[in-house]
Design an enzyme around this catalytic site. Structure first.
Site, mmCIF file in Angstrom:
data_model
loop_
_atom_site.group_PDB
_atom_site.id
_atom_site.type_symbol
_atom_site.label_atom_id
_atom_site.label_comp_id
_atom_site.label_asym_id
_atom_site.label_seq_id
_atom_site.Cartn_x
_atom_site.Cartn_y
_atom_site.Cartn_z
ATOM 1 N N ASN A 184 -4.070 10.750 -4.449
ATOM 2 C CA ASN A 184 -2.845 9.939 -5.062
ATOM 3 C C ASN A 184 -2.858 10.225 -6.507
ATOM 4 O O ASN A 184 -3.699 9.575 -6.943
ATOM 5 C CB ASN A 184 -2.707 8.600 -4.358
ATOM 6 C CG ASN A 184 -1.419 8.037 -4.759
ATOM 7 O OD1 ASN A 184 -0.604 8.761 -5.575
ATOM 8 N ND2 ASN A 184 -1.046 7.028 -4.128
ATOM 9 N N CYS A 188 4.461 5.071 -8.505
ATOM 10 C CA CYS A 188 4.633 6.239 -7.872
ATOM 11 C C CYS A 188 5.985 6.900 -7.982
ATOM 12 O O CYS A 188 6.294 8.036 -7.694
ATOM 13 C CB CYS A 188 4.296 5.936 -6.364
ATOM 14 S SG CYS A 188 2.544 5.272 -6.408
ATOM 15 N N HIS A 229 6.331 12.051 -2.106
ATOM 16 C CA HIS A 229 5.088 11.558 -2.953
ATOM 17 C C HIS A 229 3.779 11.739 -2.085
ATOM 18 O O HIS A 229 3.830 11.215 -0.988
ATOM 19 C CB HIS A 229 5.328 9.813 -3.276
ATOM 20 C CG HIS A 229 4.256 9.276 -4.029
ATOM 21 N ND1 HIS A 229 3.522 10.097 -5.070
ATOM 22 C CD2 HIS A 229 3.751 8.351 -3.596
ATOM 23 C CE1 HIS A 229 2.471 8.772 -5.334
ATOM 24 N NE2 HIS A 229 2.686 7.921 -4.493
HETATM 25 O O1 UT7 Z 1 1.163 5.247 -4.117
HETATM 26 C C1 UT7 Z 1 0.656 3.829 -3.852
HETATM 27 C C2 UT7 Z 1 1.146 3.750 -2.559
HETATM 28 N N1 UT7 Z 1 -0.065 3.378 -1.710
HETATM 29 C C3 UT7 Z 1 0.288 3.646 -0.339
HETATM 30 O O2 UT7 Z 1 1.094 4.210 0.214
HETATM 31 C C4 UT7 Z 1 -1.107 3.195 0.370
HETATM 32 C C5 UT7 Z 1 -0.297 2.773 1.727
HETATM 33 N N2 UT7 Z 1 -1.366 2.187 2.627
HETATM 34 C C6 UT7 Z 1 -2.602 3.073 3.296
HETATM 35 O O3 UT7 Z 1 -2.336 4.169 3.059
HETATM 36 C C7 UT7 Z 1 -3.634 2.638 4.059
HETATM 37 O O4 UT7 Z 1 -3.054 1.235 4.291
HETATM 38 C C8 UT7 Z 1 -4.935 2.761 3.528
HETATM 39 C C9 UT7 Z 1 -5.615 4.008 3.534
HETATM 40 C C10 UT7 Z 1 -4.921 1.969 2.368
HETATM 41 C C11 UT7 Z 1 -5.874 1.785 4.457
HETATM 42 O O5 UT7 Z 1 -5.807 2.233 5.861
HETATM 43 P P1 UT7 Z 1 -5.753 1.000 7.038
HETATM 44 O O6 UT7 Z 1 -5.748 1.753 7.959
HETATM 45 O O7 UT7 Z 1 -4.658 0.192 6.684
HETATM 46 O O8 UT7 Z 1 -7.129 0.456 6.760
HETATM 47 P P2 UT7 Z 1 -7.347 -0.997 6.642
HETATM 48 O O9 UT7 Z 1 -7.042 -1.447 5.195
HETATM 49 O O10 UT7 Z 1 -6.664 -1.877 7.621
HETATM 50 O O11 UT7 Z 1 -8.786 -1.211 6.781
HETATM 51 C C12 UT7 Z 1 -9.501 -1.134 7.957
HETATM 52 C C13 UT7 Z 1 -11.103 -1.275 8.092
HETATM 53 C C14 UT7 Z 1 -11.436 -2.385 7.368
HETATM 54 O O12 UT7 Z 1 -12.735 -2.787 8.080
HETATM 55 P P3 UT7 Z 1 -12.509 -3.943 9.212
HETATM 56 O O13 UT7 Z 1 -11.939 -5.053 8.571
HETATM 57 O O14 UT7 Z 1 -11.690 -3.385 10.249
HETATM 58 O O15 UT7 Z 1 -13.938 -3.982 9.588
HETATM 59 C C15 UT7 Z 1 -11.709 -1.934 6.054
HETATM 60 O O16 UT7 Z 1 -12.877 -2.788 5.299
HETATM 61 O O17 UT7 Z 1 -11.481 -0.196 7.234
HETATM 62 C C16 UT7 Z 1 -12.280 -0.837 6.393
HETATM 63 N N3 UT7 Z 1 -12.245 0.162 4.793
HETATM 64 C C17 UT7 Z 1 -12.850 1.282 4.719
HETATM 65 N N4 UT7 Z 1 -14.011 1.709 5.340
HETATM 66 C C18 UT7 Z 1 -14.435 2.906 4.920
HETATM 67 C C19 UT7 Z 1 -11.379 -0.180 4.029
HETATM 68 N N5 UT7 Z 1 -11.411 1.024 3.054
HETATM 69 C C20 UT7 Z 1 -12.423 1.891 3.681
HETATM 70 C C21 UT7 Z 1 -13.243 2.809 3.003
HETATM 71 N N6 UT7 Z 1 -13.950 3.526 3.847
HETATM 72 N N7 UT7 Z 1 -12.878 3.408 1.889
#
Ligand code: UT7
Length: 341
Positions: A298, A119, A268
């Site tokens: 992204n 990135c 970014h």
């Molecule tokens: O350019 C590369 C750099 N990357 C980044 O900057 C990404 C940085 N991180 C993020 O943007 C966020 O952490 C994410 C968008 C990837 C995830 O958001 P989050 O609020 O951290 O969610 P999480 O990973 O903690 O997941 C929360 C819940 C989980 O379910 P439970 O365990 O709470 O029941 C996941 O299983 O959301 C669930 N989940 C989804 N649900 C629906 C994870 N992915 C999905 C999905 N659709 N696509």
């Protein structure tokens, strides 16, 4: 010593639009539009067609940047190609772009450098290109950020945390030498290898012998965890906001600038919430920040040149403006660039 300025910008995204609903209805991923939009700001992304590789997307973006710079392709003295989704493991993608632009046919055997900084790739490439122009080595450097993510994402429910975030696109700029008082004033880069495994794709493990496990018939066998990118999203998010705020603050300070001296910020495009948090902490009004993550997701190395292109096209970016670029991503790596447009 000449200055280096961005003389032309270009952008290309493949035509196929994949909405958040399509991820569920076409790919069968257990996800939904509300989750994706709330967590990331993404509404849709573009996926390239079968057979299209990273250098293919880079061709129209490069041609547009060269044309908008008022140059011919043969005026380009060097290619710097930034990607985490290269056409092949080796050689680098820059040489494929050189060939597809017709430069080999024209006898322009210019150097091609590939940058592997994910990135932050565009900013690492920018820093390199500017240094090569300032030291007099080259007059016009084509700097490209391009990605085809869609063929290397786990587009199943298993991979949904990463798979829904990324899209395919290419952005390009031409950096040119000038003796006018303008251009890239400074680019400040950093990295923290303690987090190298926090966002990574381990399909290539040269420590294994052979590097891909083989079955009894000698065919490579790869488990899904190694085949696709893996990310600890929360750790990336936390580090991204912290590092971006520090590198932005330090970069502005080096140039005796306050945030409100800047006309346009390009961050970014990994997550709209990251960018909104950084903007809020810096007290920057929304109209000074450009985002396009809602339309493209992204696109890693392509995000910053795509923003520059869109800002120029829409008239938000004009000669004489002060522009700040910032990025954070896998490695971890990050950077910030201060530009007088
Ligand atoms: O350019 C590369 C750099 N990357 C980044 O900057 C990404 C940085 N991180 C993020 O943007 C966020 O952490 C994410 C968008 C990837 C995830 O958001 P989050 O609020 O951290 O969610 P999480 O990973 O903690 O997941 C929360 C819940 C989980 O379910 P439970 O365990 O709470 O029941 C996941 O299983 O959301 C669930 N989940 C989804 N649900 C629906 C994870 N992915 C999905 C999905 N659709 N696509």
């Amino acid at each position: 010593m000449p200055n280096a300025y961005i003389s032309g910008t270009g952008f290309f995204a493949p035509p196929r639009v994949v909405t958040n609903d399509d991820l569920r209805s076409i790919y069968g991923i257990d996800t939904n539009d509300e989750w994706i939009q709330q967590r990331s700001g993404i509404k849709e992304r573009r996926f390239a067609a079968e057979g299209v590789s990273c250098s293919d997307l880079a061709v129209p973006a490069s041609e547009q940047a060269i044309q908008r710079a008022g140059l011919q392709k043969t005026d380009i003295d060097m290619i710097v190609f930034c990607t985490l989704s290269p056409d092949q493991m080796f050689p680098g993608t820059g040489v494929y772009l050189q060939r597809k632009l017709g430069l080999c046919d024209a006898g322009r055997f210019i150097p091609c450098l590939d940058v592997r900084n994910q990135c932050s790739g565009f900013l690492y490439g920018l820093s390199t290109a500017v240094a090569l122009i300032q030291n007099g080595s080259y007059r016009h450097v084509l700097l490209v950020g391009a990605e085809v993510h869609s063929s290397a994402l786990d587009l199943t429910t298993r991979g949904r945390t990463v798979g829904v975030l990324f899209g395919d696109a290419a952005g390009a700029v031409v950096l040119s030498a000038t003796h006018e008082d303008r251009g890239v004033r400074g680019t400040y880069l950093g990295a923290d290898g303690r987090y190298a495994d926090t966002l990574s794709m381990k399909i290539w493990n040269i420590g294994n012998r052979p590097f891909i496990p083989v079955d009894a018939d000698g065919f490579g066998r790869i488990e899904p965890r190694s085949m696709y990118p893996q990310m600890d999203g929360r750790a990336v998010f936390k580090n991204a906001v912290e590092r971006l705020l520090v590198v932005l603050g330090e970069s502005l300070q080096k140039h005796n600038l306050a945030a409100n001296d800047v006309d346009l910020f390009c961050f970014h495009q990994a997550n709209l919430r990251i960018n909104e948090y950084v903007r809020d902490q810096m007290n920057v009004p929304a109209e000074k920040v450009i985002n396009n993550i809602e339309r493209y997701g992204n696109t890693t190395a392509a995000t910053l040149p795509s923003l520059l292109f869109e800002a120029e096209q829409s008239g938000r970016l004009r000669r004489g403006m002060k522009v700040v670029l910032a990025a954070f991503g896998a490695g971890f790596t990050w950077g910030c660039s201060v530009i007088d447009w």
